[in-house]
Design a protein around this motif. Structure first.
Motif, PDB file in Angstrom:
ATOM      1  N   ASN A  53       0.853  -1.193   0.000  1.00  0.00           N
ATOM      2  CA  ASN A  53       0.000   0.000   0.000  1.00  0.00           C
ATOM      3  C   ASN A  53       0.890   1.245   0.000  1.00  0.00           C
ATOM      4  O   ASN A  53       1.258   1.754   1.053  1.00  0.00           O
ATOM      5  N   TRP A  56      -0.093   4.303   2.323  1.00  0.00           N
ATOM      6  CA  TRP A  56      -0.204   4.172   3.781  1.00  0.00           C
ATOM      7  C   TRP A  56       0.543   5.314   4.445  1.00  0.00           C
ATOM      8  O   TRP A  56       1.725   5.549   4.189  1.00  0.00           O
ATOM      9  N   ASN A  60      -1.022   5.258  13.055  1.00  0.00           N
ATOM     10  CA  ASN A  60      -1.657   4.198  13.845  1.00  0.00           C
ATOM     11  C   ASN A  60      -2.485   4.771  14.986  1.00  0.00           C
ATOM     12  O   ASN A  60      -2.194   5.841  15.515  1.00  0.00           O
ATOM     13  N   SER A  76       0.064  -1.579  16.172  1.00  0.00           N
ATOM     14  CA  SER A  76       0.899  -1.468  14.968  1.00  0.00           C
ATOM     15  C   SER A  76       1.540  -2.794  14.623  1.00  0.00           C
ATOM     16  O   SER A  76       1.617  -3.713  15.447  1.00  0.00           O
ATOM     17  N   ARG A 121      -3.398 -10.546   5.350  1.00  0.00           N
ATOM     18  CA  ARG A 121      -4.281 -10.334   4.205  1.00  0.00           C
ATOM     19  C   ARG A 121      -3.541  -9.524   3.143  1.00  0.00           C
ATOM     20  O   ARG A 121      -2.840  -8.565   3.459  1.00  0.00           O
ATOM     21  N   SER A 127      -6.113 -14.322   2.082  1.00  0.00           N
ATOM     22  CA  SER A 127      -5.520 -14.312   3.423  1.00  0.00           C
ATOM     23  C   SER A 127      -5.106 -15.717   3.825  1.00  0.00           C
ATOM     24  O   SER A 127      -5.584 -16.709   3.258  1.00  0.00           O
ATOM     25  N   GLN A 167      -0.561  -6.911   3.062  1.00  0.00           N
ATOM     26  CA  GLN A 167      -0.883  -5.506   3.307  1.00  0.00           C
ATOM     27  C   GLN A 167      -1.351  -5.277   4.735  1.00  0.00           C
ATOM     28  O   GLN A 167      -1.047  -4.234   5.325  1.00  0.00           O
ATOM     29  N   GLU A 168      -2.062  -6.247   5.301  1.00  0.00           N
ATOM     30  CA  GLU A 168      -2.648  -6.078   6.626  1.00  0.00           C
ATOM     31  C   GLU A 168      -2.451  -7.341   7.451  1.00  0.00           C
ATOM     32  O   GLU A 168      -2.175  -8.417   6.919  1.00  0.00           O
ATOM     33  N   PHE A 185      -8.151  -6.028  11.307  1.00  0.00           N
ATOM     34  CA  PHE A 185      -6.948  -5.880  10.493  1.00  0.00           C
ATOM     35  C   PHE A 185      -6.360  -4.480  10.652  1.00  0.00           C
ATOM     36  O   PHE A 185      -7.088  -3.490  10.722  1.00  0.00           O
ATOM     37  N   ILE A 186      -5.025  -4.420  10.732  1.00  0.00           N
ATOM     38  CA  ILE A 186      -4.318  -3.146  10.723  1.00  0.00           C
ATOM     39  C   ILE A 186      -3.271  -3.173   9.614  1.00  0.00           C
ATOM     40  O   ILE A 186      -2.798  -4.245   9.222  1.00  0.00           O
ATOM     41  N   GLN A 187      -2.896  -1.997   9.136  1.00  0.00           N
ATOM     42  CA  GLN A 187      -1.898  -1.913   8.081  1.00  0.00           C
ATOM     43  C   GLN A 187      -0.525  -2.338   8.606  1.00  0.00           C
ATOM     44  O   GLN A 187      -0.168  -2.027   9.740  1.00  0.00           O
ATOM     45  N   ILE A 188       0.225  -3.028   7.767  1.00  0.00           N
ATOM     46  CA  ILE A 188       1.607  -3.382   8.085  1.00  0.00           C
ATOM     47  C   ILE A 188       2.505  -2.248   7.598  1.00  0.00           C
ATOM     48  O   ILE A 188       2.383  -1.780   6.469  1.00  0.00           O
TER      49      ILE A 188
END
Length: 463
Positions: A53, A56, A60, A76, A121, A127, A167-168, A185-188
Motif C-alpha cells: 500500500n 499508507w 496508527n 501497529s 491479508r 488471506s 498488506q494487513e 486488520f491493521i496496516q503493516i
C-alpha cells in the motif's frame, strides 16, 4: 574379576564415542544452519519487493480486537527483514523466509492462550494464518492486570520476483473467539522507500519521547527539549500524546510542518489504570521499530521530556556516537543524576535580549553527587537494528551479536530534571556542563516560540 574391572572402562569408552558423535552431529547441524541463513540473506537481497500500500500514511491508533468488552487492543505491525531473530527459517525450491511481522498490542498479562496466530491479508483480499513464533507480555508490567505484548510471526513467501507481501494483519486466539470470526486488520508498516530495505542504516539520531498525558501543557520545556537535542545532533522526533494542551499541539504541529517530528495519537484511555504508565513500553518499542523499519535511522534516543543524554568529553551526542560506536553495541546506557525543579533558578548566563529566560537546562545548575547504578532510572540511545525488545530503562533483548555498553560516568550522564525530588536530602554539586549549549539554545528557543506564538510576541508559557 578382570572382566568386571574392564566393564567400567568399556562404558566410559562408549560414552566418549557417543559424546563425540553427538558433538559432530551438532557441529554439522550448526554449520548447515549457518550456511542456510547465509544463503537466505543473499537471496533476500536479490528479490524485488512490491510495497502493498504505497499510500499508507503510518498513522496508527489503538483498535479493539474481537469482543470489545474484553478491552484487548492492537496498535501497529512492522515488517522486519532480520532473519537471525527467527528460530525456524525456511529455504527450499518453493518457499523462503523473507522476514517477520512484529506486532504490538495490549492484552491481559496472563492470557490463557498458548497459541496466538497472525492472519495476514493481501491487496487482493486473499488471506492465510501464521502461528506466532513469539507471543508474550513484555517487561515492566509492574503488577498490572494488562501488559504491553510483542508478537512475532515469521513470514514465508513463494520464490518469485516481484515478491508479493501482505498488506494487513490481525491477531487471532481462542479466548477471544471474535478475533477469528471478525478479525481486526491493521496496516503493516514497511519502509517509506522500499529500495532502502537492505541498505546500510543512515547514521542519524532520532528521539523517542515518552507519552504526553494528563493534558500536558509545559510548552517552554517541550521547545527547549527539542532544540537541545537538535543541538546534540538529533534530526527527527517521535511524539505520542494521550492528552496535551492546545498550545502544546501548536508546537507539535509546527515541528511536524518542518518535517522534524511525527506526532501520533496514543489513545490508551481505556487502560490508564491497569497498564504501566500509559503503555510506555509498547510506545517505546513501537517508536524504535518505526525509526528502524520506516525511516532507517541508525540511532534512537529513548527518553522523557525531562531527560537529556549529556556527553561530558564530546561536543555532542552525535560526536560521541561517531567516535565510540564500533558497530556491535545494542544500546549506550547513560546513568542517571537528578536536577530538581524546587532548586533555585540561576539565570546568570541568560542574554539580556532573550524573552524566554528560564530554561531548565540553563537555570538548574546543581545536581546530585550520587550517580545511580546502570539500569536504575538510566536511559539509552540504541542501535535500532539491534533491538528486539526495548524497556523503559534498558534493552531487554538484542539481536544476536549485539551487547549493551554502559557509558562511564566521566564520559556521559543522563541529566534528569525532575519536578519532585526522590530524596530531598541528597548531596548536590554544581555542574555547568549543559551551559555550553546556552548561547545557541536561548536563540533557538526564542525563534521557535516567536514562530508559533507570534500573537504574544514569542512568549512560551511555563506550566
Amino acid at each position: 574379576m578382570v572382566r568386571l574391572s574392564c566393564r567400567p572402562r568399556l562404558i566410559h569408552f562408549l560414552f566418549l564415542v557417543l559424546f563425540i558423535y553427538l558433538f559432530i552431529l551438532f557441529e554439522h547441524s550448526f554449520l548447515r544452519n549457518e550456511r542456510l541463513r547465509d544463503d537466505l540473506k543473499l537471496l533476500q537481497r536479490q528479490l524485488i519487493y512490491e510495497k502493498p500500500n504505497p499510500n499508507w500514511a503510518y498513522n496508527n491508533t489503538w483498535q479493539r480486537i474481537g469482543n470489545t468488552t474484553l478491552r484487548h487492543e492492537i496498535y501497529s505491525a512492522y515488517f522486519d527483514v532480520r532473519t537471525d531473530i527467527i528460530s525456524n527459517v525456511q529455504l527450499d525450491e518453493h518457499q523462503l523466509t523473507v522476514g517477520s511481522l512484529r506486532i504490538f498490542a495490549i492484552l491481559p498479562e496472563r492470557l490463557r492462550d498458548s497459541r496466538v496466530s497472525c492472519i495476514v491479508r493481501y491487496a487482493d483480499f486473499s488471506s492465510h494464518e501464521i502461528v506466532a513464533e513469539e507471543a508474550a507480555a513484555m517487561h515492566d508490567v509492574h503488577n498490572n492486570s494488562f501488559a504491553a505484548w510483542s508478537i512475532m510471526c515469521p513470514l514465508q513467501v513463494k520464490k518469485e520476483s516481484p515478491l508479493w507481501l501482505p498488506q494487513e494483519v490481525a491477531l487471532s486466539y481462542a479466548s477471544n473467539r471474535a478475533s477469528h470470526v471478525s478479525p481486526r486488520f491493521i496496516q503493516i508498516s514497511y519502509p517509506r522507500n522500499m529500495s532502502e530495505m537492505f541498505n546500510k542504516s543512515r547514521a542519524t539520531i532520532s528521539v523517542c519521547v515518552g507519552p504526553l498525558q494528563e493534558n500536558y501543557s509545559n510548552v517552554l520545556r517541550l521547545v527547549e527539549f527539542v532544540e537541545m537535542y537538535r543541538l546534540q545532533g538529533a534530526v527527527h522526533f517521535y511524539f505520542y500524546y494521550v492528552e496535551a494542551s492546545e498550545e502544546v499541539r501548536r508546537v507539535l504541529d509546527h515541528y511536524q510542518h518542518l518535517r522534524l517530528a511525527d506526532v501520533f495519537e496514543w489513545n490508551v484511555q481505556a487502560h490508564l489504570q491497569d497498564v504501566h504508565y500509559a503503555g510506555i513500553v509498547a510506545q517505546f518499542n513501537d517508536c524504535v521499530y518505526r525509526a528502524n523499519v520506516v525511516d532507517n535511522h541508525r540511532y534512537a534516543a529513548v527518553v522523557d521530556l525531562d531527560e537529556v543524554l549529556m556527553p561530558l568529553k564530546h561536543n555532542s551526542l552525535a560526536d560521541y556516537l561517531r567516535q565510540c560506536d564500533e558497530g556491535r553495541t545494542s544500546g549506550f546506557v547513560f546513568r542517571n543524576v537528578f536536577f530538581y525543579r524546587r532548586d533555585s533558578n540561576d539565570t546568570f548566563n541568560a542574554p539580556g535580549h532573550i524573552v524566554n529566560r528560564v530554561l531548565y537546562t540553563q537555570s538548574k545548575v546543581r545536581r546530585t553527587l550520587e550517580v545511580m547504578p546502570a539500569y536504575v532510572r538510566s536511559k539509552v540511545v540504541v542501535n535500532t537494528r539491534a533491538i528486539v525488545e526495548m524497556g523503559n530503562h534498558q534493552v531487554y533483548r538484542s539481536a544476536p551479536g549485539f551487547v549493551d555498553h554502559i557509558v562511564h560516568q566521566t564520559v556521559g550522564l543522563l541529566f534528569h530534571y525532575r519536578d519532585k525530588c526522590i530524596n530531598c536530602k541528597m548531596v548536590l554539586i554544581v555542574d555547568y556542563t549543559a551551559r555550553r549549549f546556552g548561547s545557541l539554545l536561548f536563540d533557538r528557543v526564542d525563534g521557535t516560540c516567536l514562530a508559533v506564538f507570534m500573537e504574544r510576541r514569542g512568549i512560551c508559557t511555563l506550566a
